[in-house]
Design a protein around this motif. Structure first.
Motif, PDB file in Angstrom:
ATOM      1  N   GLY A 276      36.795  35.159  39.302  1.00 47.07           N
ATOM      2  CA  GLY A 276      36.066  35.113  38.024  1.00 47.07           C
ATOM      3  C   GLY A 276      35.732  36.480  37.464  1.00 47.07           C
ATOM      4  N   LEU A 277      36.621  37.433  37.661  1.00 47.66           N
ATOM      5  CA  LEU A 277      36.322  38.815  37.267  1.00 47.66           C
ATOM      6  C   LEU A 277      36.272  38.974  35.746  1.00 47.66           C
ATOM      7  CD1 LEU A 277      35.822  41.566  38.621  1.00 47.66           C
ATOM      8  CD2 LEU A 277      38.256  42.044  38.344  1.00 47.66           C
ATOM      9  N   VAL A 278      35.203  39.630  35.279  1.00 47.60           N
ATOM     10  CA  VAL A 278      35.031  39.868  33.845  1.00 47.60           C
ATOM     11  C   VAL A 278      34.833  41.356  33.620  1.00 47.60           C
ATOM     12  CG1 VAL A 278      33.550  39.457  31.841  1.00 47.60           C
ATOM     13  CG2 VAL A 278      33.967  37.612  33.481  1.00 47.60           C
ATOM     14  N   LYS A 279      35.525  41.902  32.617  1.00 45.75           N
ATOM     15  CA  LYS A 279      35.258  43.284  32.212  1.00 45.75           C
ATOM     16  C   LYS A 279      35.204  43.352  30.700  1.00 45.75           C
ATOM     17  CE  LYS A 279      34.589  47.654  32.378  1.00 45.75           C
ATOM     18  NZ  LYS A 279      33.332  48.210  32.907  1.00 45.75           N
ATOM     19  N   LYS A 280      34.057  43.813  30.209  1.00 44.12           N
ATOM     20  CA  LYS A 280      33.895  43.955  28.763  1.00 44.12           C
ATOM     21  C   LYS A 280      33.933  45.438  28.400  1.00 44.12           C
ATOM     22  CE  LYS A 280      30.239  41.079  29.040  1.00 44.12           C
ATOM     23  NZ  LYS A 280      29.029  40.327  28.730  1.00 44.12           N
ATOM     24  N   PHE A 281      34.699  45.766  27.378  1.00 42.63           N
ATOM     25  CA  PHE A 281      34.621  47.104  26.770  1.00 42.63           C
ATOM     26  C   PHE A 281      34.013  46.899  25.400  1.00 42.63           C
ATOM     27  CE2 PHE A 281      38.380  47.731  29.589  1.00 42.63           C
ATOM     28  CZ  PHE A 281      37.886  48.774  30.352  1.00 42.63           C
ATOM     29  N   GLY A 282      32.745  47.174  25.265  1.00 41.81           N
ATOM     30  CA  GLY A 282      32.092  46.865  24.002  1.00 41.81           C
ATOM     31  C   GLY A 282      32.197  45.378  23.754  1.00 41.81           C
ATOM     32  N   SER A 283      32.839  45.015  22.644  1.00 43.10           N
ATOM     33  CA  SER A 283      32.915  43.588  22.320  1.00 43.10           C
ATOM     34  C   SER A 283      34.205  42.946  22.844  1.00 43.10           C
ATOM     35  CB  SER A 283      32.807  43.397  20.805  1.00 43.10           C
ATOM     36  OG  SER A 283      33.852  44.115  20.184  1.00 43.10           O
ATOM     37  N   THR A 284      35.212  43.793  23.261  1.00 42.52           N
ATOM     38  CA  THR A 284      36.438  43.174  23.767  1.00 42.52           C
ATOM     39  C   THR A 284      36.265  42.787  25.234  1.00 42.52           C
ATOM     40  OG1 THR A 284      37.272  45.373  24.233  1.00 42.52           O
ATOM     41  CG2 THR A 284      38.161  44.287  22.279  1.00 42.52           C
ATOM     42  N   ARG A 285      36.764  41.590  25.549  1.00 41.75           N
ATOM     43  CA  ARG A 285      36.766  41.150  26.941  1.00 41.75           C
ATOM     44  C   ARG A 285      38.149  41.398  27.513  1.00 41.75           C
ATOM     45  NH1 ARG A 285      32.199  37.739  27.810  1.00 41.75           N
ATOM     46  NH2 ARG A 285      33.036  36.612  29.590  1.00 41.75           N
ATOM     47  N   ALA A 286      38.307  42.531  28.193  1.00 41.80           N
ATOM     48  CA  ALA A 286      39.607  42.881  28.761  1.00 41.80           C
ATOM     49  C   ALA A 286      39.958  41.918  29.894  1.00 41.80           C
ATOM     50  CB  ALA A 286      39.594  44.310  29.266  1.00 41.80           C
ATOM     51  N   LEU A 287      38.960  41.567  30.700  1.00 38.91           N
ATOM     52  CA  LEU A 287      39.144  40.557  31.748  1.00 38.91           C
ATOM     53  C   LEU A 287      38.145  39.442  31.479  1.00 38.91           C
ATOM     54  CD1 LEU A 287      39.487  42.732  34.972  1.00 38.91           C
ATOM     55  CD2 LEU A 287      41.302  41.716  33.591  1.00 38.91           C
ATOM     56  N   ASP A 288      38.628  38.219  31.651  1.00 40.98           N
ATOM     57  CA  ASP A 288      37.806  37.092  31.235  1.00 40.98           C
ATOM     58  C   ASP A 288      37.891  35.979  32.273  1.00 40.98           C
ATOM     59  OD1 ASP A 288      36.196  35.564  29.699  1.00 40.98           O
ATOM     60  OD2 ASP A 288      37.732  35.016  28.231  1.00 40.98           O
ATOM     61  N   GLY A 289      37.487  36.296  33.495  1.00 47.49           N
ATOM     62  CA  GLY A 289      37.517  35.284  34.549  1.00 47.49           C
ATOM     63  C   GLY A 289      38.803  35.293  35.353  1.00 47.49           C
ATOM     64  N   LEU A 290      39.205  36.500  35.756  1.00 42.80           N
ATOM     65  CA  LEU A 290      40.460  36.632  36.497  1.00 42.80           C
ATOM     66  C   LEU A 290      40.282  36.299  37.983  1.00 42.80           C
ATOM     67  CD1 LEU A 290      43.407  38.388  36.090  1.00 42.80           C
ATOM     68  CD2 LEU A 290      42.200  39.678  37.844  1.00 42.80           C
ATOM     69  N   ASP A 291      41.285  35.582  38.554  1.00 40.45           N
ATOM     70  CA  ASP A 291      41.315  35.329  40.003  1.00 40.45           C
ATOM     71  C   ASP A 291      42.561  35.960  40.579  1.00 40.45           C
ATOM     72  OD1 ASP A 291      39.049  33.654  39.776  1.00 40.45           O
ATOM     73  OD2 ASP A 291      40.362  32.023  39.086  1.00 40.45           O
ATOM     74  N   LEU A 292      42.417  36.550  41.775  1.00 44.35           N
ATOM     75  CA  LEU A 292      43.580  37.170  42.412  1.00 44.35           C
ATOM     76  C   LEU A 292      43.319  37.276  43.906  1.00 44.35           C
ATOM     77  CD1 LEU A 292      46.245  38.897  42.191  1.00 44.35           C
ATOM     78  CD2 LEU A 292      44.776  40.880  41.907  1.00 44.35           C
ATOM     79  N   ILE A 293      44.232  36.744  44.693  1.00 49.77           N
ATOM     80  CA  ILE A 293      44.114  36.845  46.148  1.00 49.77           C
ATOM     81  C   ILE A 293      45.382  37.493  46.687  1.00 49.77           C
ATOM     82  CG2 ILE A 293      43.842  35.609  48.331  1.00 49.77           C
ATOM     83  CD1 ILE A 293      41.516  34.839  46.851  1.00 49.77           C
ATOM     84  N   VAL A 294      45.231  38.523  47.490  1.00 47.14           N
ATOM     85  CA  VAL A 294      46.393  39.129  48.145  1.00 47.14           C
ATOM     86  C   VAL A 294      46.148  39.141  49.644  1.00 47.14           C
ATOM     87  CG1 VAL A 294      47.842  41.170  48.332  1.00 47.14           C
ATOM     88  CG2 VAL A 294      46.848  40.581  46.127  1.00 47.14           C
ATOM     89  N   GLU A 295      47.063  38.480  50.383  1.00 48.94           N
ATOM     90  CA  GLU A 295      46.903  38.380  51.839  1.00 48.94           C
ATOM     91  C   GLU A 295      47.527  39.599  52.513  1.00 48.94           C
ATOM     92  OE1 GLU A 295      45.224  36.023  53.220  1.00 48.94           O
ATOM     93  OE2 GLU A 295      45.051  34.579  51.566  1.00 48.94           O
ATOM     94  N   PRO A 296      47.091  39.903  53.734  1.00 50.10           N
ATOM     95  CA  PRO A 296      47.636  41.061  54.448  1.00 50.10           C
ATOM     96  C   PRO A 296      49.150  40.930  54.637  1.00 50.10           C
ATOM     97  CG  PRO A 296      45.780  40.110  55.654  1.00 50.10           C
ATOM     98  CD  PRO A 296      46.057  39.201  54.506  1.00 50.10           C
ATOM     99  N   GLY A 297      49.858  42.036  54.507  1.00 49.66           N
ATOM    100  CA  GLY A 297      51.295  42.055  54.751  1.00 49.66           C
ATOM    101  C   GLY A 297      52.129  41.559  53.584  1.00 49.66           C
ATOM    102  N   GLN A 298      51.458  41.099  52.519  1.00 48.24           N
ATOM    103  CA  GLN A 298      52.185  40.597  51.354  1.00 48.24           C
ATOM    104  C   GLN A 298      52.590  41.720  50.400  1.00 48.24           C
ATOM    105  OE1 GLN A 298      49.830  37.867  49.082  1.00 48.24           O
ATOM    106  NE2 GLN A 298      50.596  36.074  50.179  1.00 48.24           N
ATOM    107  N   ILE A 299      53.685  41.454  49.681  1.00 50.49           N
ATOM    108  CA  ILE A 299      53.911  42.215  48.454  1.00 50.49           C
ATOM    109  C   ILE A 299      53.565  41.271  47.331  1.00 50.49           C
ATOM    110  CG2 ILE A 299      55.542  43.483  47.048  1.00 50.49           C
ATOM    111  CD1 ILE A 299      57.217  44.035  49.377  1.00 50.49           C
TER     112      ILE A 299
END
Ligand SMILES: Nc1ncnc2c1ncn2[C@@H]1O[C@H](COP(=O)(O)OP(=O)(O)OP(=O)(O)O)[C@@H](O)[C@H]1O
Ligand SMILES: [Mg+2]
Lengths: 526, 243
Positions: free
Chosen positions: B9-32
């Motif tokens: 659920g990652l959110v990043k706001k730059f002023g009024s723009t929402r560059a990230l709006d609820g991002l999910d990301l999982i990276v397991e060990p050894g993965q590309i």
């Protein structure tokens, strides 16, 4: 001519980019001039007051070294011209330097010129536009000076001459900058070289004016002052800056036509394939980044201090020979020399604070050039990185100003054969350090608040210079004078050392440094 | 073993723009892990949050189970990063830059450094101001690949590289993961990613659009009525964005 194709567009674009900064600079410059006109009218309203000023200043070599020949001081216009011209010319020159580089070499260094040239612009267009917008700004400022003087009721002819004199120096520096922008591939280096030219002009004029006068004619600053507006009103010296401008601008275009876009005439030479140990440490690396700037400033301040020291001997001599001036101060002649040195040291410290600011703000330039992420993604703490640069800035500032004090003393000693003052002047240099630190810490604080605010630090420095200059009129409100750290530097060696203001400023500098670092720690990298 | 990168659920706001709006990301060990999305969709922003260079406005991001903002220095000992647009110090040579960047991480193995320099054919004696874009990129790549990091974060690392060096980069990446290291690779070269990555996250407007293996992405596309055989990563990408 196809080389100039697209100049109009480039010029209009530059104008659009500068739509905020240009009016601010113009208001600043013209406002400054207006301040002189108003202050002088208030201070020296009667001829008797003017005569008193003339008596106290005329022929005083210290004053001559600082501001040029004093012959015009019997009239109000001459007094204003004498007092305002040095600062006004130098600031116009610095403005011209920043403006030309900003629109030519800096654009090219950032790779934007390629884009412009590829879309049909001629290769001469960006430099032409840069020179045009700079000339336009300088001319508007000159019209402003003229208007201020004319409204103040001063004679039209000399008012025009004064404005042209200031304009002419700005144009010479614009041309010189254009040349250096071709020679070196880097904006920072080009600005450094032009800074040296301005410094040397000042030096040649100061030494020339207090000595035989020959050296003055090798200085573009000297040319401007030799027009002697409101006094001898000489128009022919205008030929010199005109020729110099024509020559430098032609040379710049000649060089531009012969070099590659994106690089200077001097090609970077290959270097070592492995790093020396000195940069394999964050602090060592930061030092390396700042090294050449530091060396440049140190050399300049040292030469400057030394030259002033040598001239100081003249001052003492002339003080000893009789004149109305000496009679009044005969008993206090050595004190007079001491306060002259004290104020020279403070002037140098204010200039040197320019180094402090640029050095403290080095992380800001790393950040805006997108290099900081490469370092900060490594296990290098944000605070540690910036603190390293700040440490370098503070130590180098102290070193530089102390060295300038030493150079003053050595210069005086070389000229008089008496080195008894050397230690005192060396120590006096240290009295300037807290004010420089405080200025630097304010820059750091602004950088900590946000990247964009960082450049406001230069505005602060401009304000400190303004306060220092106007404070000498004696009609600035005290609280305003007190706002500048440099107003609180004890005038050693003329007075005994008062540690209180120095300790307070050091404590404030420390507080702003800590606050700046804390704010930086908490803010996003741009 | 828990995930190397865990974003919810990652959110990043730059002023009024929402560059990230609820991002999910999982990276397991050894993965590309391939990280894909259109320009401005928030890939670099995500990576800069993971590097602790900017602070999240909401949601959580965990690197090795820790907070990337608060524990940046400790975490950076375990990772190496290559940005997509490498800016270097104009007066330093490539060799000096590589050594300096390496020294921040406690020094590079000289043998590994030499091997990489040879494979990427980089002239170490040139000043950075004289390097082409691709050569600047190589400097950062060599400095990163010569380290023994557990996690490599690459943000369009090969932009500007010629096809031969691009192939060298792919070899290097395969060697690294053979040794069990983890890689987050953001790229617009989908052909490259298709061959390299085990799992993918496709983002759009700062949100995760799809995530999973290539097979999983194919199943989704097939169930949406696409032809199952000819589906490359590029087709899938285009399919997701033509909706
Ligand atoms: N410092 C900033 N200030 C304001 N807006 C920003 C900033 N950084 C990024 N953005 C905005 O955030 C959004 C995401 O940008 P980001 O750089 O993460 O995209 P990206 O997926 O990496 O794109 P690309 O493929 O072009 O590299 C964009 O809309 C961008 O304009
Ligand atoms: Mg990006």
């Amino acid at each position: 001519m196809s080389g100039f194709a697209g100049t109009r567009e480039a010029f209009l674009f530059a104008l659009k980019r500068d739509r905020l900064i240009l009016p601010v600079c113009l208001v600043g410059l013209i406002g400054w001039m207006a301040m002189y006109v108003v202050s002088y009218a208030g201070l020296y309203g009667t001829q008797a007051e003017l005569n008193a000023l003339y008596e106290s200043v005329a022929g005083n070599p210290a004053m001559v070294a600082m501001s040029g020949p004093t012959g015009g001081l019997r009239s109000l216009g001459g007094a204003i011209a004498w007092d305002s011209m040095p600062a006004l010319t130098i600031i116009s020159g610095v403005f011209a330097m920043f403006s030309v580089i900003r629109h030519s070499r800096a654009e090219e260094e950032d790779g934007r010129t390629d884009l412009l040239l590829a879309s049909g612009s001629g290769r001469l267009a960006p430099l032409t536009a840069a020179l045009l917008i700079t000339a336009l700004a300088l001319t508007l400022a000159a019209v402003g000076y003229f208007a201020v003087l004319a409204i103040g009721g001063y004679a039209i002819g000399p008012s025009i001459l004064f404005s042209l004199a200031v304009l002419s120096f700005g144009l010479v520096i614009a041309g010189t900058t254009a040349v250096f922008a071709q020679v070196t591939g880097k904006a920072r280096a080009a600005r450094g070289l032009v800074g040296v030219v301005i410094g040397v002009s000042w030096l040649l004029r100061a030494v020339g004016d207090t000595g035989g006068g020959t050296l003055t004619w090798f200085s573009p600053l000297g040319w401007a002052q030799q027009m002697k507006p409101f006094w001898e009103n000489l128009w022919w010296p205008l030929l010199l800056p005109t020729a110099a401008t024509a020559f430098t601008v032609s040379l710049a275009f000649w060089l531009l036509a012969r070099r590659d876009i994106g690089s200077g005439l001097i090609q970077p030479r290959p270097g070592p394939p492995n790093a020396s140990n000195s940069i394999l440490h964050p602090l060592g690396f930061s030092f390396r980044l700042q090294r050449s700037t530091m060396l440049g400033w140190t050399a300049m301040l040292f030469v400057y201090g030394f030259a002033i020291g040598v001239v100081g001997e003249n001052i003492e001599d002339i003080l000893k020979s009789s004149s109305a001036f000496t009679e009044a101060f005969a008993s206090a002649s050595s004190d007079l020399l001491d306060s002259y040195f004290a104020s020279i040291l403070t002037v140098i410290a204010i200039l040197g604070a320019g180094f402090t600011i640029s050095s403290v703000l080095r992380p800001h330039s790393e950040e805006s050039r997108d290099r900081a992420a490469l370092l900060l993604a490594a296990p290098l703490g944000k605070v540690r990185w910036v603190a390293g640069h700040v440490l370098i800035a503070y130590v180098a500032s102290a070193f530089m100003i102390a060295l300038t004090g030493l150079a003053l003393g050595v210069g005086l000693g070389v000229a008089t054969g008496d080195f008894s003052q050397t230690g005192t002047l060396f120590a006096a240099g240290f009295a300037q350090v807290p004010a420089m630190w405080l200025t630097g810490s304010l820059a750091l604080f602004l950088f900590g608040v946000s990247s964009r605010l960082s450049s406001v630090a230069w505005g602060l420095l401009a304000a400190f210079i303004l306060i220092w200059t106007l404070a000498s009129f004696g009609n600035l409100p005290g609280w305003l004078i007190d706002l500048s750290p440099f107003s609180h530097v004890p005038a050693v060696p003329a007075v005994s050392l008062d540690m209180a203001p120095l300790l307070v400023m050091t404590a404030l500098a420390l507080a702003f440094t800590v606050a700046g670092l804390a704010l930086w720690r908490r803010r996003d990298l741009v | 073993m828990s995930a190397v990168i865990e974003i919810e659920g990652l959110v990043k706001k730059f002023g009024s723009t929402r560059a990230l709006d609820g991002l999910d990301l999982i990276v397991e060990p050894g993965q590309i892990h391939g990280f894909i999305g259109p320009n401005g969709s928030g890939k670099s922003t995500t990576i800069r949050i993971l590097l602790g260079l900017i602070k999240a406005s909401g949601g959580t991001a965990r690197l090795f189970g820790e907070d990337p903002w608060g524990r940046a220095v400790e975490l950076h000992r375990r990772l190496a990063y290559v940005p997509g647009d490498v800016n270097l110090w104009p007066n330093l040579t490539g060799g000096e830059t590589i050594d300096m960047l390496g020294s921040l991480r406690g020094g590079l193995d000289p043998k590994r450094r030499k091997e990489l320099v040879d494979r990427f054919e980089l002239d170490l004696t040139k000043k950075a101001q004289a390097y082409s874009k691709g050569n600047r990129q190589k400097v950062a790549l060599i400095a990163a690949l010569a380290t023994d990091a557990e996690l490599f974060i690459f943000d369009e690392p090969t932009s500007g590289l010629d096809p031969l060096k691009e192939a060298v980069f792919q070899e290097c990446v395969k060697e690294i993961t053979g040794k069990g290291h983890t890689i987050l690779l953001s790229s617009h070269i989908l052909g490259q990613l298709e061959h390299l990555a085990d799992t993918f996250t496709i983002i759009r407007n700062g949100r995760t659009a799809e995530t999973g293996t290539l097979e999983h992405l194919r199943e989704i596309a097939v169930s949406a009525g696409r032809d199952p055989d000819s589906l490359s990563l590029e087709d899938l990408f285009l399919a997701i964005y033509s909706d």
